[in-house]
Design an enzyme around this catalytic site. Structure first.
Site, PDB file in Angstrom:
ATOM      1  N   ARG A   1       0.959  -1.368  -0.150  1.00  0.00           N
ATOM      2  CA  ARG A   1       0.146   0.223  -0.315  1.00  0.00           C
ATOM      3  C   ARG A   1       1.140   0.897  -0.651  1.00  0.00           C
ATOM      4  NH1 ARG A   1      -4.212  -0.046   5.042  1.00  0.00           N
ATOM      5  NH2 ARG A   1      -5.234   1.659   3.738  1.00  0.00           N
TER       6      ARG A   1
ATOM      7  N   CYS B   1      -1.092   6.512   8.809  1.00  0.00           N
ATOM      8  CA  CYS B   1      -1.291   5.082   8.355  1.00  0.00           C
ATOM      9  C   CYS B   1      -2.846   5.255   7.748  1.00  0.00           C
ATOM     10  CB  CYS B   1      -1.547   4.215   9.718  1.00  0.00           C
ATOM     11  SG  CYS B   1      -3.268   5.280  10.949  1.00  0.00           S
TER      12      CYS B   1
END
Lengths: 281, 627
Positions: free
Chosen positions: A180, A239
């Site tokens: 990611r 995050c």
């Protein structure tokens, strides 16, 4: 009053001895990003006796405003404080949070209580699984404590907003998985990649893969030193939505680093403004 | 030596309050009101909180602690306002020490009555909830009015020390610098003695260049006193157009004393003494490492599953009784034990006589006579707020937050390169530290040998009582029996052997305990475990707690004591002692640990510093050599 200096993690064996402590407030933070109902179902089936259920979306996040907020925006401090009172937390309480996913959801509660100035909060190392593995029993008893007096105190935590990240002042750590981070895949958010200047620091690497427990403070120190963290205290964590970043913050505090700052909006908020730069590898 | 001999009882007289109405208490003794009701809290806020610029000073507080000294605690309203502001502003990890001198404390009933009208839970104005919460915390910790100091942890970071002494006696006991003085109390016209010139010069001695003084009084005596002591005074407008008030600060530039911060302490011994020191140090964020000779913490005497928590009192308030009562009250305000009550059953006529006398000093809520649970024909003294604790439970969190090295025997302690080096029997270095607390029982180290402590063995057993009268409070007499713990087991104790070093349990002791239990509480019992331990005790049965003297200097000092010379002050740097708890470590340990943590962290004292004369390590040598 129970006093802790290393206010990060607690072992199952210690929690077992504290179960009759009148100051203990225990929270089951089990949750699933994929299935919002899974946490409550798991709690209803069985939890550590005395635990209250915490819902990530309902209790630890404000309402999502499409086009403005990330996926788990922080509620305002007074709103969260009102919830903390309903949980019966006073400033004398020792709060223990646990989940079943390596401590990420519990770390979010840990961070948010410190945000209200409550230092006496720890995460159960190894979570619910460690509790069962140690031969401790589960319970289906529901508890309801009287509303408490709890007042917000100066935050122990630090946070930054998106406009302080262009460019980031200090080390910027991204807690998401490497695919990611690199923008190879993005299962949740509409845009893939990371904030320019960030370093990939998947939160799962705070844990010992074999036991599911946090690595030792010395190991964690080495990990974050290796990622570029220093004692200067200028680390910023983010995050996907401000949940697993708290895991990295907890790990760094546990390792003895100064409190890193959280970018609560994180990736899901960053990408709302198309003018903000994005890096892919 | 008895510093307390002048006292005729344990308790001070309470203030006599005449309630004109629910919010204006009137002092009979001083013929004065506690405050001007029109102003109320807002006036207190103006005169003490704002005039001392606490908001500005606390928003950007650099020093690790802030010390306030108040004369005239009264109903504690200044304290509540300061505490509320501290909670709002103070950065995490800093401590507020609020010392308040009061010689006529109000009763808890009066305190609660005022709080009920002044800060009721129903008030929804901003900040009212905080005030109510703090008021409740103070009420629940409000101490018996014994002479001396009452350190009360109102929250994690706010310690209120109620000093129940006359101002002229209390001021010389304040040792740490003060950052703000609240000169409250009854007006100079009604309470002339308090506003003595000595008070102002003592304030000056405790001040530094940032210290502020504020008082509502602009009486000539106050102005002259402050000026003569070296303060610059300033008249500022009183609250809401009222008469003026005074603020003052030192006219000379005296920097706030910079104290070296201790960040780590090594403790030798993981028994009750050592762990109580550890808990008090952890509260201050100081790192603790404990070195323990046995393979687990809390072995020996501390392994007995249930330990009694009660004050050891005497027919007249002597040093030992006053210390024990202070230690009990310190533990009781934190409430971290089973407060199921404690019955002391006398087994001699002399003891019965003593208990009758003790009963006469105290209100029934603290101690009263009643038929003994062991033998209804005997009258026992019941302490409703006493009880028992389990050391294992009490210290489980503390143990989680220290570095513990077990099976490590410290054979010697040497001063090398400005630090202490701990070595084992083969000369291997275990660790080094600037600050070390010796909390071991026996006389294992050269530094403690001159104390010549005794070792007394005691045994206890745990039993499951399958029948017979159930016991809901701790019963102590010819045998001590504890109520059932969470597992349904009850501790039975009461055997003692003086000067025995054996940690082994004996079947003879077990049989003896079972026989005594049968005598008083017949019924089928099943013993489940036995615990024996050696407890260190001093010759005068008081603990030994404080810095460790340089024994050579002390010996010389004692030889020359015939000639007048200054008080003894030669201590070994960074070396402290906490031992000789006897069988009272559970009750006396917390205050001893708190005392040492405050010495190490340069905080205001937890008890009268003069008590060092009967708790300090040098007392035995001084008694032996000076006489």
């Amino acid at each position: 009053m129970t006093h802790l200096t290393r206010r990060t993690l607690i072992d199952v064996s210690i929690l077992a001895t504290l179960q009759t402590d009148k100051h203990l407030r225990l929270f089951d933070c089990r949750s699933s990003l994929q299935d919002p109902a899974a946490g409550l179902l798991a709690y209803t089936a069985g939890h550590i006796d005395g635990a209250q259920y915490v819902d990530l979306n309902r209790d630890l996040s404000a309402k999502i405003v499409p086009g403005q907020t990330g996926r788990h925006p922080l509620p305002d401090r007074e709103t969260f404080a009102a919830q903390v009172r309903r949980w019966g937390i006073t400033q004398d309480s020792l709060v223990v949070a646990y989940d079943a996913d390596n401590g990420a959801y519990a770390a979010r509660l840990w961070w948010m209580l410190r945000w209200l100035g409550h230092p006496n909060v720890v995460v159960l190392d190894g979570g619910y699984q460690a509790w069962l593995d140690a031969g401790q029993v589960s319970s289906t008893r529901l508890i309801n404590l009287p509303e408490s007096a709890f007042f917000v105190r100066p935050a122990i935590t630090r946070q930054v907003a998106a406009d302080e990240l262009q460019p980031p002042q200090g080390l910027l750590l991204d807690a998401r998985d490497r695919p990611r981070f690199e923008g190879k895949t993005e299962p949740i958010d509409p845009v893939a990649g990371h904030i320019p200047g960030a370093v990939c620091a998947p939160f799962g690497e705070n844990l010992d893969g074999a036991t599911g427990r946090f690595r030792s403070a010395a190991d964690l120190r080495q990990r974050f030193n290796g990622l570029g963290a220093t004692a200067a205290g200028d680390t910023i964590c983010y995050c996907g939505s401000g949940v697993t970043a708290a895991h990295n913050i907890l790990a760094m505090v546990h390792a003895g680093f100064p409190e890193p700052a959280l970018y609560p909006g994180s990736w899901s908020e960053w990408i709302i403004d198309p003018t903000r730069p994005v890096t892919t590898l | 030596m008895s510093l307390i001999s002048s006292q005729t009882g344990y308790l001070l007289e309470h203030a006599l309050i005449d309630w004109h109405d629910e919010s204006s208490p009137w002092s009979e003794a001083f013929a004065d009101i506690y405050w001007h009701r029109e102003g109320g809290l807002a006036e207190k806020q103006h005169v003490f909180i704002e005039a001392n610029h606490l908001r500005e000073r606390w928003s950007d507080l650099q020093q690790p602690q802030f010390n306030i000294l108040e004369t005239g605690f009264g109903f504690g309203l200044n304290f509540l306002l300061a505490a509320r502001l501290w909670q709002e502003l103070a950065p995490p990890g800093k401590l507020l020490h609020y010392q308040a001198i009061e010689y006529a404390p109000v009763t808890l009933t009066d305190l609660a009555r005022l709080y009920a009208s002044l800060c009721p839970p129903t008030n929804t104005e901003p900040g009212a909830g905080q005030l109510h919460d703090l008021a409740q915390r103070l009420e629940s910790r409000y101490p018996l009015p014994t002479h001396g100091m009452h350190p009360l942890w109102i929250t994690d970071t706010i310690c209120l020390n109620l000093i129940y002494l006359d101002v002229s006696v209390a001021m010389p006991l304040i040792t740490e610098p003060v950052d703000a003085f609240f000169l409250d109390g009854f007006s100079p016209a009604q309470n002339e003695a308090m506003w003595d010139p000595a008070l102002f010069s003592q304030c000056a001695q405790l001040s530094h260049q940032q210290t502020t003084v504020s008082t509502y009084s602009v009486a000539g005596k106050v102005k002259r006193g402050l000026k003569a002591a070296g303060f610059d005074i300033k008249k500022i407008p009183g609250f809401a157009g009222k008469a003026e008030m005074l603020t003052a600060c030192l006219s000379s530039a005296v920097p706030r004393p910079q104290r070296r911060r201790t960040s780590r302490v090594v403790i030798i011994g993981a028994g009750l003494a050592g762990l109580n020191c550890a808990a008090a140090l952890l509260r201050r964020g100081i790192e603790v490492e404990i070195i323990e000779a046995q393979d687990q913490p809390l072995m020996g005497a501390s392994s007995i599953p249930q330990l009694a928590v009660y004050p050891q009192l005497a027919a007249v308030p002597d040093n030992r009784a006053c210390f024990s009562l202070a230690a009990f009250q310190y533990l009781a305000q934190q409430g971290d034990y089973h407060a199921c009550g404690f019955d002391l059953t006398p087994d001699t006529a002399a003891l019965q006589e003593r208990l009758n006398k003790i009963d006469g000093y105290f209100p029934n809520s603290f101690a009263h006579l009643r038929p003994s649970l062991l033998d209804p024909a005997i009258v026992s003294l019941h302490f409703p707020t006493a009880g028992w604790l389990s050391a294992k439970d009490a210290f489980s969190a503390t143990l989680q937050h220290i570095t513990l090295r077990t099976s490590t025997h410290v054979a010697s302690l040497q001063r090398i390169n400005e630090e202490w080096r701990l070595t084992d029997a083969v000369g291997q270095c275990i660790t080094t530290a600037d600050t070390v607390i010796i909390a071991t029982g026996a006389n294992a180290l050269a530094q403690t040998q001159p104390l010549n402590l005794n070792s007394n063995r005691g045994q206890a057993i745990q039993v499951r009582r399958n029948e017979g009268r159930s016991i809901e409070t701790v019963v102590s007499g010819p045998v001590s029996v504890f109520p059932a713990d969470a597992e349904g087991l009850q501790t039975v104790s009461g055997t003692h052997q003086r000067n025995s070093n054996s940690n082994a349990t004996t079947s003879a002791d077990t049989a003896e305990l079972l026989a005594r239990l049968q005598q008083f509480l017949p019924g089928e019992v099943q013993p489940t475990s036995a615990h024996a331990g050696v407890r260190a005790a001093s010759r005068d049965r008081l603990p030994v707690v404080g810095p460790i003297p340089d024994w050579t200097v002390l010996a010389n000092w004692c030889q020359q004591q015939a000639r007048a010379q200054p008080a003894f002050t030669a201590y070994q740097p960074g070396l402290y002692l906490c031992t000789a708890m006897g069988s009272h470590g559970a009750t006396h340990g917390p205050l001893c640990g708190e005392h040492l943590a405050r010495l190490i962290n340069h905080e205001p004292a937890a008890f009268d510093p003069q008590w060092h004369a009967f708790l300090g390590a040098e007392r035995f040598m001084i008694r032996d050599l000076v006489s």
